[in-house]
Design an enzyme around this catalytic site. Structure first.
Site, PDB file in Angstrom:
ATOM      1  N   GLY A 166       0.860  -1.316   0.001  1.00 23.25           N
ATOM      2  CA  GLY A 166      -0.102   0.011   0.006  1.00 23.25           C
ATOM      3  C   GLY A 166       0.858   1.048   0.066  1.00 23.25           C
ATOM      4  CD  GLU A 180       3.766   3.567   7.250  1.00 27.97           C
ATOM      5  OE1 GLU A 180       4.576   3.117   8.016  1.00 27.97           O
ATOM      6  OE2 GLU A 180       2.881   3.176   6.694  1.00 27.97           O
TER       7      GLU A 180
END
Length: 301
Positions: free
Chosen positions: A63, A271
């Site tokens: 991803g 992230e």
């Protein structure tokens, strides 16, 4: 051309992924080299090994988080030695791949990553970290982080809308200072996004006119304040836009944001990243990335 696939180890047992790899090996008549990542720490080693073994195109299978880790490892390599980057989007959101029109079907996506040409695109940096897609903070980052995976599987994009409605009334706007060149202003924002590409958070379109080859960020503020910088007032174009319709966009090469309350967390391509000061700059045409010919992310597609 020597090609290698770095595959997120958590996708190792997906039947459609293994079927796509098998199909490529049978019909493209070469043994696609596959390596698996088991932790974020693997990526620098895997990328360095690829460079040392003459790999010319490195495909990231996973991803947006896998893409981010791969891009950071590639940016640590001298530009003249960096392999091209192909994208095999098999993650949960795949925001960059979706905006780029890379096929969702694993076989078609892998064919695209192998057969299509690469183009030089911009890469963003905040402090010591790089990002390919979007750096986001505030309300949008909260929605992304706190939407349960089970809810996303059940409702798809509507899960973000539901989480947004539930979180809206308990969210406190971010206070801080933003500097663009020698222009600084202080105020509050419900959400901030520094966009190289167009969408994040599982399909939320933040910067609908962003390009990855224009040498600029599209900086998006959801704020009731009036920054002293020329801006476009954009209409709602996503879940976040409908919840917070006061979206303002301006284009810059560098921007600094200093949160008033100290350390804050933002999302870099999904992230998490924490700092008490965020200094963004763009690296024009820093990485050759494989994109389909019909992608809308290039100025001259």
């Amino acid at each position: 051309m020597k090609i290698r696939l770095i595959l997120n180890g958590s996708k190792r047992d997906r039947q459609d992924v293994q079927e796509a790899i098998t199909w490529i090996r049978q019909h493209h008549f070469f043994a696609l080299d596959v390596r698996y990542s088991e932790s974020p720490e693997d990526f620098p080693l895997l990328v360095t090994d690829a460079v040392e073994n003459g790999v010319e195109r490195l495909i990231a299978g996973g991803g947006d988080g896998t893409l981010n880790l791969t891009v950071n490892a590639l940016m640590a390599i001298p530009k003249e030695k960096r392999p091209e980057l192909g994208i095999f989007p098999i993650g949960t959101a795949n925001d960059f791949a979706t905006a780029a029109f890379i096929p969702e079907n694993p076989r078609q996506a892998l064919i695209t990553a192998i057969d299509c040409c690469s183009v030089p695109i911009d890469i963003g940096q905040v402090n010591e970290r790089h990002f390919l897609n979007v750096a986001s903070g505030g309300f949008g980052a909260v929605i992304t982080a706190e939407t349960p995976p089970e809810l996303k599987q059940m409702l798809g994009g509507a899960a973000y809308l539901l989480t947004g409605v539930l979180k809206l009334f308990e969210f406190t706007p971010i206070q801080g200072k933003m500097c663009v060149g020698d222009q600084c202003f202080e105020g509050s924002a419900y959400a901030i996004a520094v966009c190289n590409a167009r969408q994040a958070g599982g399909g939320m379109v933040l910067a609908p006119n962003a390009y990855v080859d224009d040498g600029q960020f599209d900086v998006v503020l959801y704020t009731l304040d009036s920054p002293p910088i020329p801006e476009d007032l954009a209409p709602p174009s996503s879940v976040l836009g409908w919840i917070l319709p006061f979206k303002k966009i301006f284009r810059v090469q560098e921007v600094t944001f200093i949160p008033e309350e100290g350390v804050r967390q933002i999302n870099l391509d999904g992230e998490p990243y924490e700092a008490d000061r965020f200094e963004f700059r763009i690296h024009p045409q820093a990485l050759n990335v494989v994109l389909p010919p019909n992608t809308p992310l290039l100025q001259e597609a």
